[in-house]
Design an enzyme around this catalytic site. Structure first.
Site, mmCIF file in Angstrom:
data_model
loop_
_atom_site.group_PDB
_atom_site.id
_atom_site.type_symbol
_atom_site.label_atom_id
_atom_site.label_comp_id
_atom_site.label_asym_id
_atom_site.label_seq_id
_atom_site.Cartn_x
_atom_site.Cartn_y
_atom_site.Cartn_z
ATOM 1 C CD GLU A 32 -0.571 0.155 1.823
ATOM 2 O OE1 GLU A 32 -0.381 0.433 3.030
ATOM 3 O OE2 GLU A 32 0.109 0.637 0.904
ATOM 4 C CG ASP A 35 0.187 -2.779 9.259
ATOM 5 O OD1 ASP A 35 -0.757 -3.249 8.598
ATOM 6 O OD2 ASP A 35 0.101 -1.708 9.892
ATOM 7 C CB SER A 121 -2.295 13.752 1.998
ATOM 8 O OG SER A 121 -1.101 13.820 2.769
ATOM 9 N N GLY A 122 -2.722 11.176 4.253
ATOM 10 C CA GLY A 122 -2.235 9.824 4.510
ATOM 11 C C GLY A 122 -0.735 9.710 4.376
ATOM 12 C CB SER A 126 -0.236 12.671 13.181
ATOM 13 O OG SER A 126 -0.315 11.358 12.661
ATOM 14 C CG ASP A 170 2.316 5.807 9.599
ATOM 15 O OD1 ASP A 170 2.557 4.959 8.720
ATOM 16 O OD2 ASP A 170 1.179 6.281 9.796
ATOM 17 C CE1 TYR A 220 -5.612 -0.879 9.268
ATOM 18 C CE2 TYR A 220 -6.669 -1.222 11.391
ATOM 19 C CZ TYR A 220 -5.529 -1.205 10.609
ATOM 20 O OH TYR A 220 -4.319 -1.521 11.167
#
Length: 389
Positions: A32, A35, A121-122, A126, A170, A220
């Site tokens: 986590e 990236d 919700s992550g 999308s 993703d 972030y």
């Protein structure tokens, strides 16, 4: 599911759909906030996702309907496609615009979307919609894109059409996911390895904290900047392009170069988390779920204490998981400050786990989480093929 959706399509369009496609959501099992630091992530496709039923029409229009949202649209084939507010169909419209800008010949389509991914919700609803649309158009019109092309195209839609500066993980995970395999992916080079991940007697519990992630974007950007500061300090003695170009041992020898204790902690998390991904791949390949679970807990602790992107909601879920003997491991997943945690839970104990974690969470936080069970599923495909594989 397919038969039910076909009935809905007939109700809405007065004819049957000719083709059905499915694209999953994803979770990141471990790795986590690395990236953007040149490191390794380990996402997998889940068994929730986005369904797309399609039938061509002779009206030179694209019709968009969804069973999840009330908004629908009818867009002329040769329109100058632009984003419209914050409606869901911006995602497929963006994909269509990209195909047409690339000179691909399309025709009018009647489309029905349905997703069983919890919205917001992550879990990448999308990316799932983008990839299923791109895959379907590529298949129907023989557009000639490779699967990797579709991944890059979908990311470009998110970045340029939608205006969200996301990475590629993703879209990659929902396209390339494989049943019972995690993807150890280098987000910089896009080299990846499919890691055997047979969960055996366990399943993946996804616990949505139901907390809006209002802080996630600003924090972030702050973390990205802190990592850049740490990298610049280490470059005084090391010839590296990313924090993840070094391992924990090298970091320990040079961490004195980072004089700010908070920034040093951020860099320590990144380097050690990257090492954990490699160890996690070995543990999963050896079917050592106990070791993988230990690494999940270590990842969460690092995200909580060194990277400071967790929060009481996510910590409450993970703290409960540690007390349950039927849980092998748990951690927050995604950007943090809300969103989801994941846990490896014995299949036979899932219902009890769901009840108990919900009760514990509600008593401490004041409202309930949502708990889902998933296995590691396949990536995008024609629905018949997805079901068979």
């Amino acid at each position: 599911m397919k038969a039910d959706l076909q009935q809905e399509f007939v109700k809405l369009y007065g004819k049957e759909a000719t083709d059905t496609y499915f694209s999953p959501g994803r979770v990141n099992l471990i790795g986590e906030h690395i990236d953007y630091n040149g490191g390794l992530v380990m996402p997998c496709a889940i068994t929730f996702g986005s369904y797309l039923l399609i039938s061509p029409n002779n009206d030179n229009v694209f019709r968009f309907k969804s069973l999840n949202f009330s908004e629908q649209a009818e867009v002329p084939l040769n329109a100058d496609h632009k984003k419209t507010g914050e409606v869901w169909y911006n995602y497929p419209v963006g994909v269509i615009a990209h195909f047409q800008n690339d000179g691909k010949d399309l025709q009018g389509l009647d489309m029905l979307f349905y997703g069983d991914i919890p919205i917001g919700s992550g879990l990448s609803s999308s990316a799932s919609i983008e990839v299923v649309t791109a895959f379907a158009l590529n298949d129907l019109f023989n557009a000639g894109y490779s699967k990797l092309d579709l991944v890059k195209l979908s990311q470009a839609v998110e970045n340029k059409f939608i205006g969200v500066n996301c990475g590629i993980m993703d879209q990659f995970a929902v396209a390339f996911g494989e049943k019972d395999k995690a993807l150890m992916l280098n987000c910089d080079t896009l080299e990846y390895q499919a890691v055997d991940s047979n969960l055996g007697d366990y399943l993946l519990a996804i616990i949505n904290t139901n907390k809006p992630r209002k802080l996630a974007e600003s924090k972030y950007n702050e973390r990205v900047q802190e990592c850049q500061t740490a990298l610049a300090a280490l470059k005084q003695e090391l010839d590296i392009n990313y924090l993840c170009d070094i391992d924990s041992e090298t970091f320990d020898k040079h961490k004195h170069l980072i004089t700010d204790a908070v920034v040093q902690g951020r860099a320590k998390h990144v380097v050690e988390e990257n090492d954990r991904v490699k160890l996690a791949a070995k543990a999963l390949s050896n079917n050592n779920l106990a070791e993988f679970g230990r690494l999940m807990y270590a990842s969460h602790q690092s995200l909580r204490d060194l990277y400071e992107v967790s929060g009481i909601e996510l910590d409450t879920v993970v703290d409960y998981a540690k007390t349950n003997p039927n849980v092998a491991g748990a951690r927050m997943t995604g950007a943090g400050f809300g969103g989801c945690a994941i846990a490896l839970v014995k299949k036979e104990s899932f219902d009890k786990f769901s009840e108990e974690v919900s009760a514990h969470y509600t008593s401490k936080i004041g409202y309930a989480p949502s708990v889902y069970a998933s296995l590691i599923g396949n990536g995008v495909g024609v629905l018949n093929e997805v079901v068979k594989s």
